[in-house]
Scaffold this motif. Structure first.
Motif, PDB file in Angstrom:
ATOM      1  N   UNK A  32      -4.052  13.174   5.152  1.00  0.00           N
ATOM      2  CA  UNK A  32      -5.351  13.385   5.792  1.00  0.00           C
ATOM      3  C   UNK A  32      -5.611  12.344   6.873  1.00  0.00           C
ATOM      4  N   UNK A  33      -6.857  12.239   7.298  1.00  0.00           N
ATOM      5  CA  UNK A  33      -7.173  11.356   8.425  1.00  0.00           C
ATOM      6  C   UNK A  33      -7.074   9.856   8.112  1.00  0.00           C
ATOM      7  N   UNK A  34      -6.916   9.507   6.865  1.00  0.00           N
ATOM      8  CA  UNK A  34      -6.817   8.095   6.504  1.00  0.00           C
ATOM      9  C   UNK A  34      -5.377   7.730   6.167  1.00  0.00           C
ATOM     10  N   UNK A  35      -4.967   6.595   6.669  1.00  0.00           N
ATOM     11  CA  UNK A  35      -3.640   6.071   6.353  1.00  0.00           C
ATOM     12  C   UNK A  35      -3.714   5.440   4.967  1.00  0.00           C
ATOM     13  N   UNK A  36      -2.763   5.757   4.100  1.00  0.00           N
ATOM     14  CA  UNK A  36      -2.829   5.313   2.698  1.00  0.00           C
ATOM     15  C   UNK A  36      -1.787   4.221   2.431  1.00  0.00           C
ATOM     16  N   UNK A 231       4.509   7.535  12.962  1.00  0.00           N
ATOM     17  CA  UNK A 231       3.764   8.683  12.460  1.00  0.00           C
ATOM     18  C   UNK A 231       3.672   8.832  10.960  1.00  0.00           C
ATOM     19  N   UNK A 232       4.022   7.791  10.214  1.00  0.00           N
ATOM     20  CA  UNK A 232       3.930   7.890   8.753  1.00  0.00           C
ATOM     21  C   UNK A 232       2.480   8.121   8.318  1.00  0.00           C
ATOM     22  N   UNK A 233       2.322   8.790   7.172  1.00  0.00           N
ATOM     23  CA  UNK A 233       0.997   9.014   6.594  1.00  0.00           C
ATOM     24  C   UNK A 233       0.576   7.886   5.667  1.00  0.00           C
ATOM     25  N   UNK A 234       1.536   7.037   5.332  1.00  0.00           N
ATOM     26  CA  UNK A 234       1.209   5.943   4.423  1.00  0.00           C
ATOM     27  C   UNK A 234       2.392   5.025   4.254  1.00  0.00           C
ATOM     28  N   UNK A 235       2.157   3.947   3.511  1.00  0.00           N
ATOM     29  CA  UNK A 235       3.206   2.950   3.267  1.00  0.00           C
ATOM     30  C   UNK A 235       3.300   2.674   1.781  1.00  0.00           C
ATOM     31  N   UNK A 236       4.509   2.306   1.342  1.00  0.00           N
ATOM     32  CA  UNK A 236       4.744   1.832  -0.019  1.00  0.00           C
ATOM     33  C   UNK A 236       5.399   0.463   0.141  1.00  0.00           C
ATOM     34  N   UNK A 273      -3.236   5.260  16.547  1.00  0.00           N
ATOM     35  CA  UNK A 273      -2.656   6.244  15.634  1.00  0.00           C
ATOM     36  C   UNK A 273      -3.557   7.447  15.427  1.00  0.00           C
ATOM     37  N   UNK A 274      -4.815   7.328  15.827  1.00  0.00           N
ATOM     38  CA  UNK A 274      -5.742   8.424  15.564  1.00  0.00           C
ATOM     39  C   UNK A 274      -6.150   8.517  14.103  1.00  0.00           C
ATOM     40  N   UNK A 275      -5.916   7.472  13.357  1.00  0.00           N
ATOM     41  CA  UNK A 275      -6.235   7.478  11.922  1.00  0.00           C
ATOM     42  C   UNK A 275      -7.163   6.309  11.581  1.00  0.00           C
ATOM     43  N   UNK A 276      -7.776   6.445  10.438  1.00  0.00           N
ATOM     44  CA  UNK A 276      -8.516   5.328   9.858  1.00  0.00           C
ATOM     45  C   UNK A 276      -7.522   4.491   9.051  1.00  0.00           C
ATOM     46  N   UNK A 277      -7.520   3.187   9.302  1.00  0.00           N
ATOM     47  CA  UNK A 277      -6.685   2.306   8.470  1.00  0.00           C
ATOM     48  C   UNK A 277      -7.591   1.229   7.879  1.00  0.00           C
TER      49      UNK A 277
END
Lengths: 278, 278, 278, 278
Positions: A32-36, A231-236, A273-277
Motif C-alpha cells: 500500500x501507500x506506506x513503506x513497511x 521500488x521495494x514495498x518494505x524492508x526486512x 518514492x511517493x510513499x509514506x515512510x
C-alpha cells in the motif's frame, strides 16, 4: 525480461491488477501507500534482548518485529534456536510495543505452532523449493513471506509463490535477499533489478533484506536505501542491541543507533518514492 | 570485506586520504560535493542525433556527453563505430551545449587521437585487463574512466586502476556496470555493494552505469536511483533521441523524456545524499 | 582448497580413514573397487515403461534402478509423480531384474513409506538444506544419496551430510549434479573438481549425475566419461525407453541404445581407473 | 544448446565440414587423429629451467612447449616476464628437443616479434575480447590459440574466433580454461560441456587447460583426464621443474614426475578415445 511462463498464473498481475495489499496494522499495509519496515535480531536470545530491540525498532519506525526461534543453520552444531520459548518471547516483546511478528517456519509440521505466535510466516531462502512446506502454507491462514533462493531465477521464485496461492493462501510477500555470485566482498549480491521486474509481472508485494545480502553492517544502510529507491514495498533488516554478542550473523546486524540513522535517511528520501515512510 | 592486497597501493585511501576529485567544469568535480551525470548515446551516429541528444542531456542536468566512435562489438559484422568523424561530431555537439566529452578507447595506439577530442577516456569492461592499454593510459594526460570487467573481483578492478596510477596518471574514475551472473532477467546484475566497499578502500571516485546492467530501459531509472543512494559519485547513462532506430543497445537507452524524469527524480532525493544534484 | 571447517567432523576422512563403503549387492559396494551405475527414468510412469527400462539398464551393467514417485517440480501444475503406486512399480521392476532401488524423498513424513520400497533414499538438490528432512534421515535405516544444491559450496554440502551422520546414519553417498552459473549451453555446469576435493576431505563415496548437469542427451555421455576419469565412485543417469514421450526431463534422458554405448565406453576406460566397471 | 547466432559464420561446421586440422609436426595435427599435448612453465625464467622442463615434457609425450615471456599480471608490481630474451630461451629449448612453441601475445604491436620465435600465438582469457588484438591476429601467418574469457558465453567465444577468421587467418585453436563461478575450492570451474558443444557447432579444434582451472596441482590430473574423455583435441598443461620456486602459478604446476604420471594415465585410456596418445 523473462517471458511469462505457464508455470504460474495466480501470481500474475493480470490475475489481480489492483495489486495485493497485506494488512499490517491500522495504518499500514504491505503493498500500500506506506513503506513497511520489519526489523529485529537474527535469533531470539532472551527476554531482555527482545525488549531492547523491540523498543529500538519501534522508535525507528518499524511496524513488524523479526526474530528466529527455529533457525536453519548450515551446521548441525550451530545454535538451532530457542524453539517455542523463543516464539513466546518474540510475541511478548512485540505486543509490548504494538508491533507485529514475522518469524521463520522450517517444517510443514510447524504451521499450527508458528501461527499461534506469529502474524507473518517466513520461508527462508534454503526452503524456497521445499514444496511440501509450500503446499502446507497454502492451507495456512496467515500471510507468508517467501525469500528468494540464492540461485533461484525469477521464474522459479514466482513458481514457488504459485504453490502457496494455488493452495488457497493469497497472502504472499516476496523477499529479495541477494543471490550467490563470484563476488565475495559482500555475502551475497543484492539483485535490485528483480524488484521492478517482479512488481511488473506480479501483483504481490516485494520487500528486500539488505542484511543477508550485505553480510557486513557497513553495507546495510547503502543497500537498504538503494532498495527503497529501486521500488521495494518494505524492508526486512537485522537489528541487535549488542551485535558483538549475537548468537548468529553478528557482523551484519545494525545497532539500534545505526537503525535510527537508516530510518532517518529513509524519511529524507520519502519524497522521492511517493510513499509514506515512518 | 576484501583484505587489502599488496597488488595495489596508490589507489588506496591511505595514499590520498582527502580523496581524488576530477574536475569536470567550473562548478563540478567528480568525487566532490556535486553529483555528476554523464549521458548520451551508445554510438555516435550522425550530427543531428548528437545535437538532439546533447541538448536533451544538458537540459536534464548532465555535464558530460557520452558517445562511442570506436565500438568493441562481440561480432566482427556489427557496426564498429564512425571512427574519427564520430569523435568530431561528438566534440562539436558537446561544445555547442557546454558539455564535456567521455568516449571509449580500444587500443594503446589511439591515445593521441582520442585525447584530441575527449575530456575523459573510457576503458570498457572487455578491456579492463588489457594491460598494454592500461600502461599506455598511465602516460595519458586526460582522466580515465575504468569500467569493471563483468567477472572482475574488486581486487582485480583496483589492480587494473593501479596500472594507470603507477604509470603516472592519477586521474582515474571507477565505473560499476554490472557483473555476469546466472540471472537473465537483466543483462547483467548491478553490484551496488561494490560502491561503499570501493569508496572505503580507495580514494578514487566511483560512478555507475545502470544502462548496461539493465539491458532494458524499464529498469534503468530504478537502478540509477538505487545507485545514487548507494553512494555513487556520478552516473553514466545511455540516452538516445529515438531509441528504436539506435545502431546498438536500442533496448537500454532512455528517451530524452525518460532522462528528464530520471533527473527530476534524482533531484527529489538529493536531500538524502548530502550532495548537489542538478 | 577449502579450509576444514568446524561445521562438520563426522564426514571427515580423519573420522574414518578406511573410507565408507555402501553395500549395493553381493559383488558391489559404493566406494569399493567396483564402479556403481544407477540408471532409470526421471519419473515412474507405468509398469511397461519400468520393465523396459529396468531390463535395458541391467543389460548395460547398472546395479541400481532409479525413478521418481514423488517429484519436486518447479510448478504446482507439473506432474507431481504417481506416489505410492509408483514406488510399487519401481520395486517390482527392480526385483524382476535383480536391481536395487534409489528414489527421491521430499518430506520428513515420508521416511517409513519410502524405506518400505527403496534401498537408497535420494535427497534432491532443492532439499539439500531442508534440515528437518536431513534430521529425519539421520534416524533412517537405509543409505541416503545427498545431491549437492545448485549453489552450495563444498562446505555447505559436507555440513548437510553431517546432519545425517550426526543423527546416527553413517550411510551417506554424495552426488554432484552441476551448479548454476552464467553458462546456458548446458542446464547446469558440472563441477568435476568437486570430486577429488570431496574425496580428499571426506570418507564418503561420491557419485555424479551427468543428466541434470547436461540437460541434453548429446552431452550426457561425454560428461559421464569425464566424471569416471575425475574419480567418481559411481554414476546416476537418466534412461528412458522412449524419451520423446517422457513426463519430465525428456531432453536429457538417454535411450537404452545410448546407455549401452555409454557402458561400453566406460568399460573401455576401466583400465585407466583402477576399478571394475561392468 | 545455443541457437546459432549471425554473429559468426566462418567458424561454423557448415563452413568447413571436414574440420580444421592444425599441423604441429610430421606426425601430429591438432584436430587430427592424434591427441596433442602442450606443456611447460607458466613463465620462462632461465635457460636451465627451460632445458629441464623441455626435456621432461618431451619425455612425457608433449609435442609443444609452452612458456610465457610477456605475462599479463593482475598487479603492475608482479613479474611481467623476460620479454624478448625469454622468447629466445623458449625457442632454443624447444628446438633442442624437437618441440614446437606456443607463447602468449599481449599487444597488437607484438605480432612480428612473437611470430619470429613461436609456432602458435596464444591469446589469454583476459584478452579474448581485445578486438584490436584479434584483428591484428587475423593478419598473422601463424596459428592462434584463443582462450575462453572467464565469463564468456560460447557465442562470445566463437564470435571472438570469428574476428580472426574474418581477418584472413583460419588457423584457430579454441582453449577452455575454466569459468568464474561462486565455487572457490578450485581457481575456476572447468566447463567440460563446452567441448562437445563447440565441437558440434564449429570445425575448429578445442583444447583444455586444466591447470588454470584447477589452481592446485592435486586437481590437475583428474581434470586433465576428464577433459580427454569429454572429447578435447589436446591439452595445455603447466609443468615446472621445481614448482616451489616458480615465479608465478606455483601451486598449479605439475612436477615432471606428475606430468609423466598424467601422460601414462592418458595412454591407458587412449583406447576409449579413438585417438593416438603419445
Amino acid at each position: 525480461m523473462p517471458t511469462i511462463s505457464s508455470d504460474y498464473k495466480l501470481v500474475l498481475t493480470a490475475h489481480k491488477p489492483a495489486g495485493t495489499q497485506i494488512k499490517i496494522n491500522r495504518e499500514e499495509s504491505l503493498g500500500g501507500p506506506t513503506f513497511v519496515t520489519m526489523a529485529g535480531p537474527c535469533t531470539v536470545e532472551d527476554e531482555k534482548q527482545m525488549d531492547e530491540v523491540a523498543r529500538a525498532v519501534k522508535r525507528g519506525g518499524a511496524s513488524v518485529l523479526r526474530g528466529g526461534a527455529f533457525k536453519p543453520r548450515s551446521s548441525p552444531y550451530s545454535f538451532q534456536g530457542l524453539g517455542k520459548p523463543g516464539l513466546q518471547m518474540l510475541r511478548a516483546a512485540a505486543d509490548r510495543y504494538d508491533l507485529r511478528v514475522v518469524t521463520e517456519i522450517v517444517s510443514e509440521n510447524q504451521i499450527d505452532l508458528i501461527e499461534r505466535y506469529a502474524d507473518i510466516l517466513q520461508v527462508g531462502a534454503r526452503n524456497m523449493q521445499n514444496y511440501e512446506l509450500l503446499k502446507a502454507l497454502g492451507r495456512a491462514t496467515k500471510p507468508v513471506l517467501l525469500k528468494r533462493g540464492i540461485a533461484a531465477t525469477i521464474d522459479e521464485w514466482l513458481s514457488a509463490a504459485e504453490y502457496i496461492l494455488a493452495g488457497g493462501n493469497e497472502q504472499v510477500i516476496l523477499c529479495e535477499r541477494g543471490i550467490r555470485t563470484f563476488a565475495t566482498h559482500s555475502r551475497f549480491t543484492l539483485d535490485l533489478a528483480a524488484i521492478p521486474i517482479v512488481k511488473k509481472l506480479s501483483h504481490l508485494p516485494v520487500v528486500v533484506d539488505p542484511s543477508h545480502a550485505a553480510g557486513n553492517n557497513n553495507l546495510v544502510i547503502p543497500l537498504a536505501l538503494a532498495a527503497v529507491m529501486a521500488g521495494a514495498d518494505g524492508l526486512l533488516v537485522e537489528v541487535h542491541d549488542n551485535p558483538s554478542t549475537a548468537y548468529c550473523d553478528a557482523e551484519q546486524a545494525l545497532t539500534p543507533m545505526q537503525f535510527l540513522e537508516l530510518s532517518s535517511r529513509m524519511r529524507d528520501i520519502a519524497c522521492g518514492t511517493g510513499r509514506v515512510i515512518y
